[in-house]
Write a protein that holds these residues in place. Structure first.
Motif, mmCIF file in Angstrom:
data_model
loop_
_atom_site.group_PDB
_atom_site.id
_atom_site.type_symbol
_atom_site.label_atom_id
_atom_site.label_comp_id
_atom_site.label_asym_id
_atom_site.label_seq_id
_atom_site.Cartn_x
_atom_site.Cartn_y
_atom_site.Cartn_z
ATOM 1 N N ILE A 53 4.271 -17.400 -7.739
ATOM 2 C CA ILE A 53 4.144 -17.893 -6.490
ATOM 3 C C ILE A 53 4.699 -17.143 -5.219
ATOM 4 O O ILE A 53 4.263 -16.487 -4.939
ATOM 5 N N GLN A 54 6.528 -17.310 -5.940
ATOM 6 C CA GLN A 54 7.299 -17.056 -5.012
ATOM 7 C C GLN A 54 7.086 -15.596 -5.115
ATOM 8 O O GLN A 54 7.723 -14.660 -4.036
ATOM 9 N N LYS A 55 7.373 -15.024 -6.568
ATOM 10 C CA LYS A 55 6.864 -13.674 -6.169
ATOM 11 C C LYS A 55 5.961 -12.935 -5.493
ATOM 12 O O LYS A 55 5.594 -11.613 -4.705
ATOM 13 N N ALA A 56 4.185 -13.630 -5.611
ATOM 14 C CA ALA A 56 3.230 -12.756 -5.006
ATOM 15 C C ALA A 56 3.749 -13.544 -3.519
ATOM 16 O O ALA A 56 3.089 -12.122 -2.258
ATOM 17 N N LYS A 57 4.575 -14.503 -2.560
ATOM 18 C CA LYS A 57 4.513 -15.040 -1.681
ATOM 19 C C LYS A 57 5.363 -12.925 -1.145
ATOM 20 O O LYS A 57 5.251 -13.033 0.317
ATOM 21 N N ALA A 58 6.116 -12.805 -1.579
ATOM 22 C CA ALA A 58 7.394 -11.783 -1.568
ATOM 23 C C ALA A 58 6.725 -10.380 -1.336
ATOM 24 O O ALA A 58 7.115 -9.710 -0.355
ATOM 25 N N ALA A 59 5.602 -10.181 -2.039
ATOM 26 C CA ALA A 59 4.967 -9.158 -1.254
ATOM 27 C C ALA A 59 3.395 -9.244 -1.077
ATOM 28 O O ALA A 59 2.631 -8.119 -0.859
ATOM 29 N N ASN A 60 3.544 -10.034 -0.404
ATOM 30 C CA ASN A 60 2.527 -10.372 1.102
ATOM 31 C C ASN A 60 1.604 -11.096 0.556
ATOM 32 O O ASN A 60 -0.114 -10.491 1.479
ATOM 33 N N ILE A 199 10.630 -12.009 -12.848
ATOM 34 C CA ILE A 199 11.506 -11.390 -14.048
ATOM 35 C C ILE A 199 11.119 -10.374 -14.781
ATOM 36 O O ILE A 199 10.111 -9.902 -14.857
ATOM 37 N N SER A 200 12.608 -9.458 -14.816
ATOM 38 C CA SER A 200 12.092 -7.642 -15.388
ATOM 39 C C SER A 200 13.095 -8.039 -16.402
ATOM 40 O O SER A 200 13.399 -9.243 -17.001
ATOM 41 N N MET A 201 12.811 -7.064 -17.308
ATOM 42 C CA MET A 201 13.207 -6.412 -18.522
ATOM 43 C C MET A 201 14.525 -5.443 -18.459
ATOM 44 O O MET A 201 14.313 -4.434 -17.746
#
Length: 252
Positions: A53-60, A199-201
């Motif tokens: 959700i945090q990632k989605a919000k960061a992408a607007n 969260i990346s590789m």
């Protein structure tokens, strides 16, 4: 920061990511549905969902889209079920690639992704042969103009970050996945905007690329994979020489 990450940062700053915003939202929706299906729709009880959700919000991404995707994943409203598949392979020059897909048709995804590999004179590798050279990390990219190194280092390390790397035009924060949300919360509280966060590789070691034609070839290959509807993320261990990166950025 790997060469591929540097290139994504450059493209984002140029606004190229905006042209693919619809595709980005589609990928984020899939991710939200999968993690909600796996751990439930309550972010306080599902830390993976909270991160998504945090990632989605960061992408607007609009709040309604986020809410709808979570409800679909949790089965509260009807939705498609997606499965995660991971492919590993090598591009030219021994550059390792990890391709993460979310699909409702594993056979279609495998065929299409294999075709892209074949078209780029590459092939799948055995499971683990590439991924053992990567580690799962929270990766947060911040424009160098957004803050100063001392302020960022103090804030991020206090919030639980593992490391901060300084590039010419950006800062890269690396965290353990369990600390990612805390660091993102601290940045938001300090009103420090991010260019990209996930969260990346992250590669443990990189493969240097000093030939312009090879760099362009590998980046073209990665872009073809990223354009596939089933592909969520592509990670590489390519390290492009700074002078080649400057050339690519200038479009020469």
């Amino acid at each position: 920061m790997s060469g591929h990450s540097k290139w994504k940062t450059i493209q984002h700053k140029k606004g190229a990511a905006d042209a693919k915003r619809g595709k980005i939202f589609s990928r984020l929706s899939k991710e939200l549905m999968v993690v909600a299906r796996q751990g439930g729709s309550d972010p306080s009880m599902n830390p993976t969902l909270r991160t998504a959700i945090q990632k989605a919000k960061a992408a607007n991404m609009p709040a309604d889209n986020i809410d709808r995707a979570v409800k679909k994943g949790a089965g509260e409203i009807e939705g498609v079920i997606f499965e995660e598949i991971v492919y590993e392979g090598y591009a030219s020059g021994g550059v390792g690639l990890i391709v993460m897909a979310l699909t409702d048709n594993k056979n279609r995804a495998a065929a299409e992704i294999r075709h892209i590999f074949t078209k780029n004179n590459s092939s799948f590798a055995d499971k683990g042969s590439v991924s053992r050279g990567f580690e799962r990390k929270g990766q947060i990219i911040i424009d160098a103009s957004a803050t100063d190194e001392e302020t960022l280092m103090e804030l991020a390390l206090e919030a639980g970050a593992d490391d901060i790397k300084t590039e010419e035009e950006a800062f890269e924060i690396l965290t353990d996945p369990s600390a990612y949300t805390d660091v993102m919360d601290a940045l938001a509280k300090a009103e420090i905007a991010t260019i990209n966060s996930e969260i990346s590789m992250v590669p443990l070691t990189t493969v240097p690329v000093s030939d312009p034609s090879q760099a362009k070839s590998v980046l073209k290959f990665i872009e073809a994979l990223e354009d596939n509807d089933d592909v969520q993320n592509v990670y590489s261990n390519m390290d492009i020489a700074d002078e080649i990166m400057d050339e690519l950025e200038s479009g020469e």
